[in-house]
Design an enzyme around this catalytic site. Structure first.
Site, mmCIF file in Angstrom:
data_model
loop_
_atom_site.group_PDB
_atom_site.id
_atom_site.type_symbol
_atom_site.label_atom_id
_atom_site.label_comp_id
_atom_site.label_asym_id
_atom_site.label_seq_id
_atom_site.Cartn_x
_atom_site.Cartn_y
_atom_site.Cartn_z
ATOM 1 N N TYR A 155 32.850 27.359 34.884
ATOM 2 C CA TYR A 155 33.735 28.587 35.045
ATOM 3 C C TYR A 155 33.961 29.363 34.026
ATOM 4 O O TYR A 155 34.545 30.439 33.985
ATOM 5 C CB TYR A 155 35.145 27.476 35.452
ATOM 6 N N LYS A 162 41.725 32.915 33.078
ATOM 7 C CA LYS A 162 42.842 32.150 33.848
ATOM 8 C C LYS A 162 43.866 31.639 32.728
ATOM 9 O O LYS A 162 44.989 31.759 33.014
ATOM 10 C CB LYS A 162 42.509 31.003 34.561
HETATM 11 P P1 NAD Z 1 38.414 36.109 47.450
HETATM 12 O O1 NAD Z 1 37.084 36.785 47.027
HETATM 13 O O2 NAD Z 1 38.766 36.242 48.745
HETATM 14 O O3 NAD Z 1 39.519 36.918 46.528
HETATM 15 C C1 NAD Z 1 39.141 37.593 45.439
HETATM 16 C C2 NAD Z 1 39.775 38.972 45.684
HETATM 17 O O4 NAD Z 1 39.802 39.597 44.270
HETATM 18 C C3 NAD Z 1 38.945 39.776 46.686
HETATM 19 O O5 NAD Z 1 39.786 40.295 47.362
HETATM 20 C C4 NAD Z 1 38.391 41.098 45.670
HETATM 21 O O6 NAD Z 1 38.140 42.212 46.210
HETATM 22 C C5 NAD Z 1 39.618 41.074 44.507
HETATM 23 N N1 NAD Z 1 39.043 41.785 43.476
HETATM 24 C C6 NAD Z 1 37.843 41.713 42.617
HETATM 25 N N2 NAD Z 1 37.947 42.592 41.590
HETATM 26 C C7 NAD Z 1 39.062 43.676 42.067
HETATM 27 C C8 NAD Z 1 39.392 44.675 41.243
HETATM 28 N N3 NAD Z 1 38.627 45.371 40.161
HETATM 29 N N4 NAD Z 1 40.332 45.247 42.126
HETATM 30 C C9 NAD Z 1 41.173 44.856 43.094
HETATM 31 N N5 NAD Z 1 40.912 43.516 43.467
HETATM 32 C C10 NAD Z 1 39.640 42.844 42.913
HETATM 33 O O7 NAD Z 1 38.684 34.698 46.773
HETATM 34 P P2 NAD Z 1 39.731 33.766 46.790
HETATM 35 O O8 NAD Z 1 39.123 32.398 46.294
HETATM 36 O O9 NAD Z 1 40.532 33.893 47.645
HETATM 37 O O10 NAD Z 1 40.466 34.299 45.507
HETATM 38 C C11 NAD Z 1 41.876 34.686 45.217
HETATM 39 C C12 NAD Z 1 42.586 34.168 43.846
HETATM 40 O O11 NAD Z 1 42.454 32.651 43.909
HETATM 41 C C13 NAD Z 1 41.518 34.476 42.720
HETATM 42 O O12 NAD Z 1 42.391 34.616 41.655
HETATM 43 C C14 NAD Z 1 40.923 33.262 42.541
HETATM 44 O O13 NAD Z 1 40.801 32.902 41.120
HETATM 45 C C15 NAD Z 1 42.108 32.199 42.774
HETATM 46 N N6 NAD Z 1 41.520 30.955 43.017
HETATM 47 C C16 NAD Z 1 40.467 30.467 43.991
HETATM 48 C C17 NAD Z 1 40.141 29.163 44.154
HETATM 49 C C18 NAD Z 1 38.946 28.928 45.038
HETATM 50 O O14 NAD Z 1 38.352 27.781 44.942
HETATM 51 N N7 NAD Z 1 38.629 29.675 45.985
HETATM 52 C C19 NAD Z 1 40.986 28.191 43.473
HETATM 53 C C20 NAD Z 1 41.875 28.470 42.790
HETATM 54 C C21 NAD Z 1 42.320 29.953 42.261
HETATM 55 O O1 0WE Z 2 38.118 31.806 40.760
HETATM 56 C C1 0WE Z 2 37.382 31.420 41.065
HETATM 57 C C2 0WE Z 2 36.127 32.320 41.375
HETATM 58 C C3 0WE Z 2 36.466 33.625 40.985
HETATM 59 C C4 0WE Z 2 35.132 34.489 40.941
HETATM 60 C C5 0WE Z 2 34.167 34.329 41.763
HETATM 61 C C6 0WE Z 2 32.941 34.965 41.699
HETATM 62 C C7 0WE Z 2 31.653 34.737 42.459
HETATM 63 C C8 0WE Z 2 30.891 36.299 42.612
HETATM 64 C C9 0WE Z 2 35.128 35.424 39.903
HETATM 65 N N1 0WE Z 2 33.965 36.175 39.792
HETATM 66 C C10 0WE Z 2 32.958 36.063 40.735
HETATM 67 N N2 0WE Z 2 31.943 36.828 40.411
HETATM 68 C C11 0WE Z 2 30.933 36.964 41.215
HETATM 69 O O2 0WE Z 2 29.730 37.792 40.842
HETATM 70 N N3 0WE Z 2 37.686 29.956 41.809
HETATM 71 C C12 0WE Z 2 38.502 29.318 41.294
HETATM 72 C C13 0WE Z 2 36.520 29.465 42.518
HETATM 73 C C14 0WE Z 2 35.478 28.912 41.708
HETATM 74 O O3 0WE Z 2 34.369 29.495 41.046
HETATM 75 C C15 0WE Z 2 33.701 28.768 40.091
HETATM 76 C C16 0WE Z 2 34.495 27.237 40.544
HETATM 77 C C17 0WE Z 2 35.368 27.384 41.243
HETATM 78 C C18 0WE Z 2 36.391 26.418 41.701
HETATM 79 C C19 0WE Z 2 32.609 28.773 39.439
HETATM 80 C C20 0WE Z 2 32.450 27.505 38.643
HETATM 81 C C21 0WE Z 2 32.634 26.399 38.783
HETATM 82 C C22 0WE Z 2 33.983 26.216 39.685
#
Ligand code: NAD
Ligand code: 0WE
Length: 265
Positions: A155, A162
């Site tokens: 991560y 974060k």
């Molecule tokens: P997602 O890809 O659907 O959402 C991420 C969003 O960030 C996208 O809509 C993308 O367009 C937006 N984004 C990226 N760069 C940007 C910029 N410069 N300006 C405006 N928007 C921008 O994925 P998600 O998993 O729904 O992620 C949403 C949030 O939840 C993130 O903060 C992620 O870290 C957090 N999160 C995700 C998980 C997981 O496992 N998916 C777990 C815990 C927290």
């Molecule tokens: O916040 C996240 C992922 C956010 C994310 C994902 C990408 C993929 C594509 C941020 N930047 C990028 N850049 C890219 O080019 N999560 C909480 C989901 C996530 O991501 C991981 C996790 C988990 C969970 C990455 C490594 C290990 C665990």
């Protein structure tokens, strides 16, 4: 009556129907909120517009949160449309792919700073503009992940971002508390979304989370949406600066192996 009846919410970070932000949007709509959406870049418009329409919203505006001008313009448009706001949702994260894996010690300065800029400073940028639109108080919620608190594989750059995001939640809560504005985060368990799709080994991570979490479950967008309804509602009136885990209990574990793996012979 819905828990968010009469409230106006602006949601950042819906990319498609799998987005956590979309889980929040559906739950908010069910609870009677009026919604506005902001997306990151041009090509997302055709994905977000029909989703917004399905929850009765025609406020769908582009905003790259790494650009101050974009954020300024977005909030000007929001003020014209909504007058005031009650709720802002930050569901945004980005780090360069090469900084989500590899050796932590090899992480580039640019990758680290880009992740922090888009994923953490952006909360401050949104809060700064939301404050004048929340004269009657309000609620701001961000999404975070447990890798900020404890070391998880791969991560890397996002973990740094974060940790800063969660720190900003506390400092913003203290700064905006006197204005009646609450600031919290939801620390969600892993969910298969667009942001997770490119991550090598994500399926294994999901399987392990399901096997070891106290509730033996994977969290869904709907679970996060429902928790976010609570945090954004008047029922959470005196909750601020809080990082609320919505992760089937994973965060309480001291050792993340199944009993079989750990103690079985
Ligand atoms: P997602 O890809 O659907 O959402 C991420 C969003 O960030 C996208 O809509 C993308 O367009 C937006 N984004 C990226 N760069 C940007 C910029 N410069 N300006 C405006 N928007 C921008 O994925 P998600 O998993 O729904 O992620 C949403 C949030 O939840 C993130 O903060 C992620 O870290 C957090 N999160 C995700 C998980 C997981 O496992 N998916 C777990 C815990 C927290
Ligand atoms: O916040 C996240 C992922 C956010 C994310 C994902 C990408 C993929 C594509 C941020 N930047 C990028 N850049 C890219 O080019 N999560 C909480 C989901 C996530 O991501 C991981 C996790 C988990 C969970 C990455 C490594 C290990 C665990």
């Amino acid at each position: 009556m819905g828990l968010l009846e009469g409230k106006k919410a602006l949601i950042f970070g819906v990319a498609n129907k799998d987005s956590i932000g979309w889980g929040v949007a559906k739950a908010f709509h069910r609870e009677g909120a009026t919604l506005g959406f902001s997306y990151a870049y041009e090509s997302l418009e055709r994905r977000v517009t029909p989703l917004a329409e399905s929850v009765g919203s025609d406020f769908v505006e582009m905003c790259d949160v790494s650009k101050d001008e974009d954020v300024d313009t977005l909030f000007e448009k929001a003020q014209k449309r909504f007058g005031t706001l009650d709720i802002v949702i930050h569901s945004i994260g980005f780090a360069p792919k090469e900084d989500l894996g590899g050796r932590y010690s090899e992480m580039s300065r640019d990758g680290f700073l880009l992740a922090v800029n888009i994923s953490a400073y952006s909360l401050v940028a949104l809060a700064k503009r939301a404050r004048p639109l929340m004269p009657n108080g309000g609620s701001i919620t961000a999404m975070t992940y447990i890798a900020s608190e404890r070391v998880m594989p791969r991560y890397n750059a996002m973990a740094a971002a974060k940790a800063l995001l969660e720190n900003a939640v506390r400092y913003l809560a203290a700064d905006l508390g006197p204005d009646g504005i609450r600031v919290n985060a939801i620390s969600a368990g892993p969910i298969k979304t667009l942001a997770a799709s490119g991550i090598g080994g994500f399926r294994k991570l999901l399987r392990a989370s399901e096997q070891v979490s106290p509730l033996r479950a994977l969290v869904t967008q709907e679970d996060v949406g429902n928790a976010c309804v609570f945090l954004s509602s008047d029922w959470a009136r005196y909750i601020t600066g809080e990082i609320m885990h919505v992760d089937a209990g994973y965060n309480i574990l001291g050792f993340t192996a199944t009993e079989e793996e750990l103690l079985g012979d």
